[in-house]
Design an enzyme around this catalytic site. Structure first.
Site, PDB file in Angstrom:
ATOM      1  N   ASP A 163       0.841  -1.203   0.000  1.00 16.83           N
ATOM      2  CA  ASP A 163       0.000   0.000   0.000  1.00 16.83           C
ATOM      3  C   ASP A 163       0.877   1.255   0.000  1.00 16.83           C
ATOM      4  O   ASP A 163       0.668   2.163   0.792  1.00 16.83           O
ATOM      5  CB  ASP A 163      -0.942  -0.018   1.214  1.00 16.83           C
ATOM      6  CG  ASP A 163      -2.083   0.986   1.067  1.00 16.83           C
ATOM      7  OD1 ASP A 163      -2.317   1.463  -0.070  1.00 16.83           O
ATOM      8  OD2 ASP A 163      -2.736   1.294   2.085  1.00 16.83           O
ATOM      9  N   LYS A 165       1.944   4.674  -0.950  1.00 17.14           N
ATOM     10  CA  LYS A 165       1.298   5.859  -1.503  1.00 17.14           C
ATOM     11  C   LYS A 165       1.774   7.057  -0.689  1.00 17.14           C
ATOM     12  O   LYS A 165       2.237   6.888   0.460  1.00 17.14           O
ATOM     13  CB  LYS A 165      -0.230   5.740  -1.453  1.00 17.14           C
ATOM     14  CG  LYS A 165      -0.782   5.439  -0.084  1.00 17.14           C
ATOM     15  CD  LYS A 165      -2.291   5.310  -0.123  1.00 17.14           C
ATOM     16  CE  LYS A 165      -2.841   4.909   1.241  1.00 17.14           C
ATOM     17  NZ  LYS A 165      -4.285   4.753   1.259  1.00 17.14           N
ATOM     18  N   ASN A 168       1.007   7.431   2.980  1.00 16.36           N
ATOM     19  CA  ASN A 168       1.660   6.547   3.960  1.00 16.36           C
ATOM     20  C   ASN A 168       3.134   6.871   4.134  1.00 16.36           C
ATOM     21  O   ASN A 168       3.849   6.165   4.835  1.00 16.36           O
ATOM     22  CB  ASN A 168       1.531   5.080   3.526  1.00 16.36           C
ATOM     23  CG  ASN A 168       0.162   4.528   3.822  1.00 16.36           C
ATOM     24  OD1 ASN A 168      -0.556   5.104   4.639  1.00 16.36           O
ATOM     25  ND2 ASN A 168      -0.218   3.461   3.166  1.00 16.36           N
ATOM     26  N   ASP A 184       2.364   2.635   8.245  1.00 15.32           N
ATOM     27  CA  ASP A 184       1.193   1.823   7.947  1.00 15.32           C
ATOM     28  C   ASP A 184       1.506   0.496   7.260  1.00 15.32           C
ATOM     29  O   ASP A 184       1.495   0.385   6.037  1.00 15.32           O
ATOM     30  CB  ASP A 184       0.161   2.614   7.122  1.00 15.32           C
ATOM     31  CG  ASP A 184      -1.219   1.995   7.291  1.00 15.32           C
ATOM     32  OD1 ASP A 184      -1.299   0.839   7.779  1.00 15.32           O
ATOM     33  OD2 ASP A 184      -2.216   2.655   6.958  1.00 15.32           O
ATOM     34  N   THR A 203      -4.441   1.045  -3.065  1.00 17.32           N
ATOM     35  CA  THR A 203      -5.268   2.206  -3.394  1.00 17.32           C
ATOM     36  C   THR A 203      -5.185   2.411  -4.907  1.00 17.32           C
ATOM     37  O   THR A 203      -4.081   2.383  -5.473  1.00 17.32           O
ATOM     38  CB  THR A 203      -4.721   3.441  -2.638  1.00 17.32           C
ATOM     39  OG1 THR A 203      -4.585   3.080  -1.262  1.00 17.32           O
ATOM     40  CG2 THR A 203      -5.635   4.643  -2.764  1.00 17.32           C
TER      41      THR A 203
END
Ligand code: 3AM
Length: 481
Positions: A163, A165, A168, A184, A203
């Site tokens: 994840d 991005k 994060n 995260d 995402t």
């Protein structure tokens, strides 16, 4: 490059009489107390998925930290199915990298879990992209070097983040120099080399095409890093749409443009790296390959490393002497729980200078090259071998916490003030003494033999009754050893 398969636990250097003592590389303990007894909760910073993040103050040290609070009744089924908090903690315990948010401990009560971590004052990298002010290409290069270093490090440990991005990726502080902290690990998994991952996660803007409807490998992280690079340079995502469905359909087409006004001043090397990262999985660059791309070679690391810190690191590495197991364990505990990120910063910068290939670890080759800057190659090799001699580690490589244990000045770590705080933190039930059981709980792990910790205390106090009171603790650690 990597240092072979690394073990989760490391041996703490011990004197010859003490049995082999193992501590977790990253000391993240489950605290037996209530969160509110140890922390003063502060204002809410944000909400991430099914958890909220708040500021908080650690009562014993006065340090401002952040806490991620999970409400048990809000855990989604897919999170539980993929191992839930247990897996997240297991992963956090395996990782030790200067660009990963530092986690301190976790708590559980009837309704919630709490994970406490360092507070990143600089906010999210996302905010840097959203502002009108464009980042210079050399700044983007610094950011990407750090991000790819984390990815290389995680993948070498068989961890996929899944994840990545800009939301994060946090910034340590508000300085000009952007120090990244990846946060995260809620979607992260431990993978087996050669076995594909399943489950659509991440995402839409940053998701690799193969993640959408098929099996995939850890290289989904390199794709996301390509999207982030594209956004940092242009201010826009490469694949857009009015909703998730449209975005994902464009991701799957894998068509993006490097033309237009936003890319007019971007170098050909940077554009080439984007192409190498936004490739189909089979031809996509790995993080290690990306780090040796011409773009990085033509933008050398810009670090404001102070000569005094460089000298101090060299001196401490060359003169490191192992002492009793108790002292080594307490050093590790203080570095992990009490020394502030701000105090560590100059040493962290030297770490990334020594870690020439930026894989997040210092191996023998890195160390020889570093020493050879000020001595002849043969001497450099001998010095490097000496460092690893003290390590009692088969992998011959220093991870970040081990590097700090060897290089931070003793006067900074073992100050009277830090020792008092450490004692009070170890003495969880406030009986006024620290026993083998309490040390094992905080520094070791439950599967360890309590007799090893009893021997550690016995070696230090030369007594068999197995516990230490504050004056003796300070006396032992300040003077005798
Ligand atoms: O809700 P927003 O996007 O403003 O930046 C993170 C995000 O902010 C912030 O908490 C929100 C939910 O993830 N955050 C997470 N960890 C943090 C930390 N260690 C943090 N802010 C500061 N320090």
């Amino acid at each position: 490059m990597g240092c072979g398969k690394t073990k989760v636990k490391v041996s703490v250097v011990t004197s010859t009489e003490t049995p082999r003592l193992k501590i977790h590389r990253t000391l993240i303990r489950k605290h037996t107390k209530n969160f509110n007894e140890e922390y003063q909760s502060g204002n809410k910073i944000g909400t991430g998925g099914f958890a909220e993040v708040r500021r908080c103050t650690h009562k014993l040290t006065g340090m401002m930290r952040a806490v991620k609070i999970y409400y048990k009744n809000q855990f989604p089924a897919d999170y539980i199915a993929s191992g839930g908090l247990g897996q997240e903690i297991e992963i956090l315990r395996m990782i030790d990298h200067p660009n990963i948010v530092k986690v301190y401990e976790y708590f559980e009560d009837e309704k919630c879990f709490y994970i406490t971590m360092e507070f990143c004052m600089g906010g999210e990298l996302f905010d840097k992209i959203s502002t009108k002010e464009k980042l210079s290409e050399s700044t983007v290069c610094d950011i990407m070097r750090q991000l790819l270093s984390v990815i290389a490090y995680l993948h070498e440990k068989n961890i996929a983040h899944r994840d990545l991005k800009p939301e994060n990726i946090l910034l340590e502080d508000r300085n000009e120099e952007l120090s990244l902290k990846l946060a995260d690990f809620g979607n992260a998994v431990i993978f087996t080399k050669g076995k594909l991952l399943k489950g659509e996660t991440g995402t839409s803007y940053y998701m690799a095409p193969e993640v959408v409807d098929s099996e995939y490998s850890e290289k989904c992280d390199e794709w996301s890093s390509g999207v982030i690079l594209y956004m940092l340079l242009s201010g826009n995502p490469p694949f857009t749409g009015n909703n998730d469905e449209e975005i994902i359909s464009n991701v799957k087409k894998q068509e993006f443009s490097l033309e237009g006004q936003e890319f007019a001043k971007v170098s050909d090397e940077a554009k080439d790296l984007i192409k190498k990262l936004l490739q189909p999985e089979s031809t996509r660059f790995t993080a290690i390959e990306a780090l040796s791309h011409l773009w990085f070679l033509s933008n050398p690391i810009r670090k404001n490393v102070r000569q005094a810190t460089l000298s101090s690191v060299s001196h401490n590495l060359k003169n490191y002497k192992s002492s009793t197991a108790l002292k080594e364990a307490i050093r590790a505990f203080i570095i992990s729980q009490i020394i502030t990120t701000k105090d560590m910063r100059p040493f962290r910068e030297v770490f990334s200078v020594i870690d020439e290939d930026q894989d997040g670890k210092i191996n023998e080759k890195d160390l020889v090259a570093y020493f050879a800057k000020n001595m002849n190659p043969n001497e450099a090799e001998t010095e490097a071998q000496n460092v690893f001699k003290h390590m009692d580690s088969e992998t011959k490589c220093l991870e970040y916490s081990e590097y700090l244990r060897l290089t931070l000045d003793s006067s900074m770590i073992m100050s009277r003030n830090n020792l008092v705080i450490a004692f009070n933190m170890l003495d969880v039930d406030k009986t006024g003494s620290v026993s083998a059981e309490k040390l094992m709980l905080a520094i070791g792990n439950s599967s360890q033999d309590i007799n090893i910790w009893k021997a550690v205390i016995e070696e230090a106090v030369r007594r068999k009754d197995g516990s230490i009171e504050l004056p003796q603790f300070i006396e032992l650690l300040l003077h005798k050893i």
